[in-house]
Design an enzyme around this catalytic site. Structure first.
Site, PDB file in Angstrom:
ATOM      1  N   GLU A  34      -0.157   5.159   0.789  1.00  0.00           N
ATOM      2  CA  GLU A  34      -0.420   6.164   1.820  1.00  0.00           C
ATOM      3  C   GLU A  34      -0.591   5.523   3.193  1.00  0.00           C
ATOM      4  OE1 GLU A  34      -3.060   9.588   0.360  1.00  0.00           O
ATOM      5  OE2 GLU A  34      -3.473   7.989  -1.070  1.00  0.00           O
TER       6      GLU A  34
ATOM      7  N   LYS B 272      -6.734  -4.618  -5.403  1.00  0.00           N
ATOM      8  CA  LYS B 272      -5.493  -5.080  -4.784  1.00  0.00           C
ATOM      9  C   LYS B 272      -5.446  -6.605  -4.755  1.00  0.00           C
ATOM     10  CE  LYS B 272      -4.819  -0.971  -1.890  1.00  0.00           C
ATOM     11  NZ  LYS B 272      -4.360  -0.484  -0.582  1.00  0.00           N
TER      12      LYS B 272
ATOM     13  N   ASP C 194       0.865  -1.163   0.000  1.00  0.00           N
ATOM     14  CA  ASP C 194       0.000   0.000   0.000  1.00  0.00           C
ATOM     15  C   ASP C 194       0.916   1.231   0.000  1.00  0.00           C
ATOM     16  OD1 ASP C 194      -2.376   1.666   0.510  1.00  0.00           O
ATOM     17  OD2 ASP C 194      -1.566   1.836   2.538  1.00  0.00           O
TER      18      ASP C 194
END
Length: 203
Positions: free
Chosen positions: A9, A132, A7
Protein backbone atom coordinates in the site's frame (compact mmCIF):
# COMPACT_ATOMS: atom_id res chain seq x y z
CA UNK A 1 18.85 -14.67 -8.64
CA UNK A 2 18.04 -11.61 -6.54
CA UNK A 3 14.84 -10.73 -4.70
CA UNK A 4 13.05 -7.39 -4.62
CA UNK A 5 10.89 -6.98 -1.52
CA UNK A 6 8.09 -4.47 -1.99
CA UNK A 7 5.77 -2.83 0.44
CA UNK A 8 2.25 -2.90 -1.02
CA UNK A 9 0.00 0.00 0.00
CA UNK A 10 1.31 3.39 -1.04
CA UNK A 11 4.12 1.77 -3.01
CA UNK A 12 2.24 -0.33 -5.59
CA UNK A 13 -1.42 0.14 -4.63
CA UNK A 14 -3.55 2.82 -3.03
CA UNK A 15 -4.16 2.63 0.72
CA UNK A 16 -7.07 0.27 1.40
CA UNK A 17 -8.09 2.01 4.61
CA UNK A 18 -8.20 5.39 2.89
CA UNK A 19 -10.76 3.85 0.53
CA UNK A 20 -12.68 2.63 3.59
CA UNK A 21 -12.66 6.23 4.84
CA UNK A 22 -13.97 7.44 1.48
CA UNK A 23 -16.74 4.81 1.42
CA UNK A 24 -17.86 5.32 5.01
CA UNK A 25 -17.14 9.01 5.50
CA UNK A 26 -15.16 8.15 8.65
CA UNK A 27 -12.07 10.35 8.58
CA UNK A 28 -10.17 8.33 11.21
CA UNK A 29 -9.61 5.55 8.67
CA UNK A 30 -7.35 7.87 6.67
CA UNK A 31 -4.55 7.36 9.18
CA UNK A 32 -1.77 5.06 7.96
CA UNK A 33 1.74 4.13 9.09
CA UNK A 34 2.74 7.50 7.67
CA UNK A 35 0.85 8.98 10.63
CA UNK A 36 1.22 6.23 13.28
CA UNK A 37 4.55 4.42 12.73
CA UNK A 38 3.71 1.50 15.04
CA UNK A 39 1.48 -0.88 13.08
CA UNK A 40 0.13 -2.48 16.25
CA UNK A 41 -0.93 0.94 17.57
CA UNK A 42 -2.46 1.77 14.21
CA UNK A 43 -4.49 -1.45 14.11
CA UNK A 44 -5.65 -1.02 17.71
CA UNK A 45 -6.87 2.43 16.69
CA UNK A 46 -8.64 1.07 13.61
CA UNK A 47 -10.38 -1.69 15.55
CA UNK A 48 -11.73 0.85 18.04
CA UNK A 49 -13.08 2.97 15.19
CA UNK A 50 -14.61 -0.10 13.54
CA UNK A 51 -16.34 -1.15 16.76
CA UNK A 52 -17.63 2.36 17.35
CA UNK A 53 -19.19 2.63 13.88
CA UNK A 54 -20.13 -1.01 13.26
CA UNK A 55 -17.73 -1.46 10.33
CA UNK A 56 -17.29 -5.12 9.28
CA UNK A 57 -14.60 -7.09 7.49
CA UNK A 58 -16.79 -7.17 4.39
CA UNK A 59 -16.73 -3.36 4.31
CA UNK A 60 -12.93 -3.41 4.17
CA UNK A 61 -12.92 -6.21 1.57
CA UNK A 62 -15.36 -4.21 -0.55
CA UNK A 63 -13.00 -1.21 -0.42
CA UNK A 64 -10.08 -3.39 -1.52
CA UNK A 65 -12.15 -4.79 -4.40
CA UNK A 66 -12.79 -1.27 -5.68
CA UNK A 67 -9.12 -0.32 -5.95
CA UNK A 68 -6.80 -0.57 -8.93
CA UNK A 69 -3.02 -0.65 -8.85
CA UNK A 70 -1.25 2.70 -8.90
CA UNK A 71 -0.69 3.97 -12.46
CA UNK A 72 2.23 2.18 -14.05
CA UNK A 73 2.62 -0.38 -11.25
CA UNK A 74 1.48 -3.40 -13.25
CA UNK A 75 3.88 -2.81 -16.14
CA UNK A 76 6.64 -2.05 -13.66
CA UNK A 77 6.15 -5.35 -11.84
CA UNK A 78 6.07 -7.26 -15.12
CA UNK A 79 9.36 -5.67 -16.14
CA UNK A 80 11.02 -6.28 -12.77
CA UNK A 81 10.03 -9.98 -12.96
CA UNK A 82 12.29 -10.37 -15.99
CA UNK A 83 15.37 -9.92 -13.81
CA UNK A 84 14.30 -10.46 -10.19
CA UNK A 85 12.06 -12.54 -7.97
CA UNK A 86 9.31 -10.44 -6.38
CA UNK A 87 8.01 -10.66 -2.82
CA UNK A 88 5.40 -8.43 -1.22
CA UNK A 89 6.23 -7.72 2.43
CA UNK A 90 3.23 -5.90 3.79
CA UNK A 91 1.52 -5.00 7.03
CA UNK A 92 -1.81 -5.82 5.45
CA UNK A 93 -3.83 -9.01 6.03
CA UNK A 94 -4.43 -12.03 3.82
CA UNK A 95 -8.19 -11.65 4.36
CA UNK A 96 -8.08 -8.19 2.77
CA UNK A 97 -5.32 -8.18 0.17
CA UNK A 98 -6.55 -10.87 -2.26
CA UNK A 99 -8.15 -8.57 -4.89
CA UNK A 100 -5.00 -6.49 -5.22
CA UNK A 101 -2.76 -9.53 -5.28
CA UNK A 102 -4.77 -10.85 -8.20
CA UNK A 103 -4.18 -7.60 -10.08
CA UNK A 104 -0.44 -7.94 -9.42
CA UNK A 105 -0.37 -11.49 -10.79
CA UNK A 106 -0.26 -13.20 -7.37
CA UNK A 107 3.35 -12.63 -6.28
CA UNK A 108 4.41 -14.16 -2.97
CA UNK A 109 2.72 -12.20 -0.17
CA UNK A 110 4.01 -12.32 3.39
CA UNK A 111 1.70 -10.43 5.72
CA UNK A 112 -0.58 -10.96 8.73
CA UNK A 113 -3.93 -12.59 9.60
CA UNK A 114 -7.15 -11.40 11.21
CA UNK A 115 -9.34 -13.04 13.83
CA UNK A 116 -12.89 -12.78 12.47
CA UNK A 117 -16.22 -13.88 13.94
CA UNK A 118 -19.44 -13.38 11.94
CA UNK A 119 -17.84 -10.75 9.71
CA UNK A 120 -16.55 -8.80 12.71
CA UNK A 121 -12.81 -8.31 13.12
CA UNK A 122 -12.13 -9.32 16.72
CA UNK A 123 -8.36 -9.05 16.72
CA UNK A 124 -5.30 -9.51 14.55
CA UNK A 125 -2.20 -11.69 14.55
CA UNK A 126 1.06 -10.01 13.66
CA UNK A 127 3.59 -12.62 12.60
CA UNK A 128 6.44 -10.62 14.06
CA UNK A 129 6.90 -7.04 15.21
CA UNK A 130 9.73 -6.80 12.67
CA UNK A 131 8.24 -9.17 10.10
CA UNK A 132 9.60 -7.33 7.07
CA UNK A 133 13.13 -7.31 8.44
CA UNK A 134 12.90 -10.95 9.51
CA UNK A 135 11.73 -12.01 6.04
CA UNK A 136 14.71 -10.35 4.37
CA UNK A 137 17.12 -11.82 6.91
CA UNK A 138 15.60 -15.23 6.16
CA UNK A 139 16.11 -14.82 2.41
CA UNK A 140 19.68 -13.64 2.99
CA UNK A 141 20.38 -16.66 5.19
CA UNK A 142 19.60 -18.78 2.12
CA UNK A 143 22.08 -16.85 0.04
CA UNK A 144 19.76 -14.40 -1.71
CA UNK A 145 20.66 -10.78 -2.33
CA UNK A 146 17.68 -8.59 -1.43
CA UNK A 147 16.57 -5.12 -2.45
CA UNK A 148 13.63 -3.33 -0.84
CA UNK A 149 11.21 -0.55 -1.76
CA UNK A 150 8.54 1.11 0.37
CA UNK A 151 6.93 4.41 1.25
CA UNK A 152 6.61 4.63 5.01
CA UNK A 153 8.12 4.34 8.48
CA UNK A 154 7.42 0.62 8.76
CA UNK A 155 9.61 0.03 5.70
CA UNK A 156 12.76 1.41 7.34
CA UNK A 157 13.29 -2.00 8.97
CA UNK A 158 13.67 -3.48 5.46
CA UNK A 159 16.19 -0.86 4.42
CA UNK A 160 18.30 -1.56 7.52
CA UNK A 161 19.12 -5.10 6.33
CA UNK A 162 18.56 -5.12 2.55
CA UNK A 163 21.55 -4.74 0.25
CA UNK A 164 19.87 -1.57 -0.96
CA UNK A 165 16.61 0.14 -0.04
CA UNK A 166 14.58 2.74 -1.89
CA UNK A 167 11.64 4.98 -1.10
CA UNK A 168 8.81 4.84 -3.66
CA UNK A 169 6.01 7.41 -3.38
CA UNK A 170 7.07 8.39 0.14
CA UNK A 171 5.76 11.68 1.61
CA UNK A 172 8.21 14.57 1.80
CA UNK A 173 8.27 14.52 5.61
CA UNK A 174 9.50 10.92 5.61
CA UNK A 175 12.02 11.44 2.83
CA UNK A 176 13.40 14.47 4.65
CA UNK A 177 13.95 12.39 7.80
CA UNK A 178 15.98 9.81 5.86
CA UNK A 179 17.91 11.77 3.21
CA UNK A 180 20.41 8.92 2.86
CA UNK A 181 17.73 6.70 1.26
CA UNK A 182 17.24 7.19 -2.47
CA UNK A 183 13.67 8.25 -3.23
CA UNK A 184 11.62 7.89 -6.40
CA UNK A 185 8.19 8.84 -7.68
CA UNK A 186 8.59 7.22 -11.10
CA UNK A 187 8.63 3.44 -11.57
CA UNK A 188 11.04 3.63 -14.50
CA UNK A 189 13.56 5.40 -12.28
CA UNK A 190 13.16 2.76 -9.57
CA UNK A 191 13.58 -0.04 -12.10
CA UNK A 192 16.77 1.54 -13.38
CA UNK A 193 18.11 1.89 -9.83
CA UNK A 194 17.40 -1.79 -9.15
CA UNK A 195 19.25 -2.81 -12.30
CA UNK A 196 22.20 -0.57 -11.51
CA UNK A 197 22.60 -2.20 -8.10
CA UNK A 198 22.07 -5.73 -9.41
CA UNK A 199 24.77 -8.28 -10.07
CA UNK A 200 22.72 -10.17 -12.65
CA UNK A 201 20.08 -7.87 -14.23
CA UNK A 202 20.38 -6.88 -17.86
CA UNK A 203 20.93 -3.12 -18.09
Amino acid sequence: MEIVCFDMEGTLTPEIWEKVAENTGIEEFKKTTRDIPSYAELMDFRLKVMAKHGIKLSDVQNAANQLELLPGAKNFLNNVRKNFQIVILSDTFHEIAHPLMEKMGFPLLLCHNLDVVNDKIISYNLRNGQAKKQAILGFQSMGYKCFAAGDSYNDIQMFEVAEKGFFMNAPKKIKDQYPEIEAFEDYDDLENALKQNSTFAKR
